[in-house]
Write a protein that holds these residues in place. Structure first.
Motif, PDB file in Angstrom:
ATOM      1  N   HIS A  76       0.858  -1.191   0.000  1.00 42.01           N
ATOM      2  CA  HIS A  76       0.000   0.000   0.000  1.00 42.01           C
ATOM      3  C   HIS A  76       0.886   1.231   0.000  1.00 42.01           C
ATOM      4  O   HIS A  76       1.948   1.247   0.615  1.00 42.01           O
ATOM      5  CB  HIS A  76      -0.916   0.021   1.226  1.00 42.01           C
ATOM      6  CG  HIS A  76      -2.230   0.702   0.980  1.00 42.01           C
ATOM      7  ND1 HIS A  76      -2.341   2.053   0.715  1.00 42.01           N
ATOM      8  CD2 HIS A  76      -3.490   0.206   0.920  1.00 42.01           C
ATOM      9  CE1 HIS A  76      -3.627   2.354   0.533  1.00 42.01           C
ATOM     10  NE2 HIS A  76      -4.340   1.252   0.645  1.00 42.01           N
ATOM     11  N   HIS A 128      -0.917   0.598   5.016  1.00 43.19           N
ATOM     12  CA  HIS A 128       0.137  -0.409   4.933  1.00 43.19           C
ATOM     13  C   HIS A 128       0.296  -1.115   6.279  1.00 43.19           C
ATOM     14  O   HIS A 128       0.420  -2.350   6.344  1.00 43.19           O
ATOM     15  CB  HIS A 128       1.454   0.254   4.521  1.00 43.19           C
ATOM     16  CG  HIS A 128       2.537  -0.699   4.120  1.00 43.19           C
ATOM     17  ND1 HIS A 128       3.327  -1.343   5.059  1.00 43.19           N
ATOM     18  CD2 HIS A 128       2.968  -1.136   2.906  1.00 43.19           C
ATOM     19  CE1 HIS A 128       4.204  -2.118   4.429  1.00 43.19           C
ATOM     20  NE2 HIS A 128       4.004  -2.010   3.124  1.00 43.19           N
ATOM     21  N   SER A 163      -7.191  -1.915  -0.515  1.00 46.04           N
ATOM     22  CA  SER A 163      -6.146  -1.344  -1.375  1.00 46.04           C
ATOM     23  C   SER A 163      -6.666  -0.998  -2.772  1.00 46.04           C
ATOM     24  O   SER A 163      -5.885  -0.894  -3.708  1.00 46.04           O
ATOM     25  CB  SER A 163      -4.958  -2.310  -1.483  1.00 46.04           C
ATOM     26  OG  SER A 163      -5.373  -3.552  -2.018  1.00 46.04           O
TER      27      SER A 163
END
Length: 241
Positions: free
Chosen positions: A127, A133, A169
């Motif tokens: 990400h 992330h 994502s």
């Protein structure tokens, strides 16, 4: 000696051409959607020597053609960079094409040495947004972005890989941010969109772990096409694996 979880012969998804893929044991991430959860723990795997891997490569060489070769995946292969170094060195000395599939979170002298004998880095970008992330992997993306910067500095060819997880994502704004960040990197040859799937979910049950993405559906073709359309604005080539 490398600790190897498993090998895949005649692989077609992990680098150019036909490849022998070695999945190494151990990973420093714990991605929510990991398809190889049984490779995360550092313990386990089979100790495998340079000569054993070289012999396998020589045996399968007729299938590689001009583009194929070996790919080291995992797990996270660079967790074992010190043990991996003599393997990739021997492979290159014998004329084999080498790819490393990595999350890019480790950059030390051993890793830099491994990269000298690596033809293409398959870099898994989880990400572009640091908080997202952390949600997906448990770790920051700062080291990964610094790793890509180093690869650009040494002009090492890179194929980015991006798993499109619905609700995690696939946000269009984040996809544009991803493209904006990497559009100036001349060494990035392509981006591979990897559809989300639950093929590794059963491994979590076997390990006694809870699969965190239960209920997340596989991508629709429309979602994949939309992401590809956005990323096409920034990369030389965007493919859906």
């Amino acid at each position: 000696m490398l600790r190897v979880h498993s090998f895949e012969s005649l692989g077609t998804y992990d680098g150019p051409g036909i490849r022998l893929v070695a999945f190494l044991q151990g990973c420093n991430f714990k991605c929510l959607y990991c398809a190889n959860a049984d490779t995360i723990e550092l313990k386990g795997g089979t100790e495998t020597s340079v000569d054993e891997i070289l012999a396998m490569a020589q045996n399968q060489k007729p299938f590689f053609g001009k583009k194929g070769g070996l790919t080291f995946s995992g797990g996270e292969p660079l967790v074992q960079a010190k043990q991996l170094l003599p393997v990739v060195k021997a492979l290159k000395e014998n004329g084999f094409h080498v790819c490393i599939d990595t999350n890019g979170s480790i950059l030390n002298d051993d890793v830099k040495a491994v990269l000298e004998y690596t033809d293409i880095v398959l870099l898994d970008i989880k990400h572009i947004d640091n908080e997202q992330h952390k949600l997906l992997t448990g770790k920051s993306n700062e080291k990964t972005l610094a790793f890509v910067e180093y690869l650009n500095k040494i002009n090492k060819p890179v194929w980015l890989r991006y798993v499109l997880v619905p609700g995690y994502s696939d946000n269009h704004q984040h996809l544009h941010q991803l493209g904006e960040h990497f559009k100036a990197y001349d060494n990035v040859e392509k981006l591979e969109i990897q559809p989300y799937h639950e093929l590794g979910a059963h491994k979590y049950e076997h390990l006694g772990w809870e699969y965190q993405l239960k209920g997340v559906k596989a991508n629709t073709q429309e979602q994949l096409d939309s992401a590809q359309s956005i990323l096409n604005n920034y990369f030389k080539e965007v493919v859906i694996n």
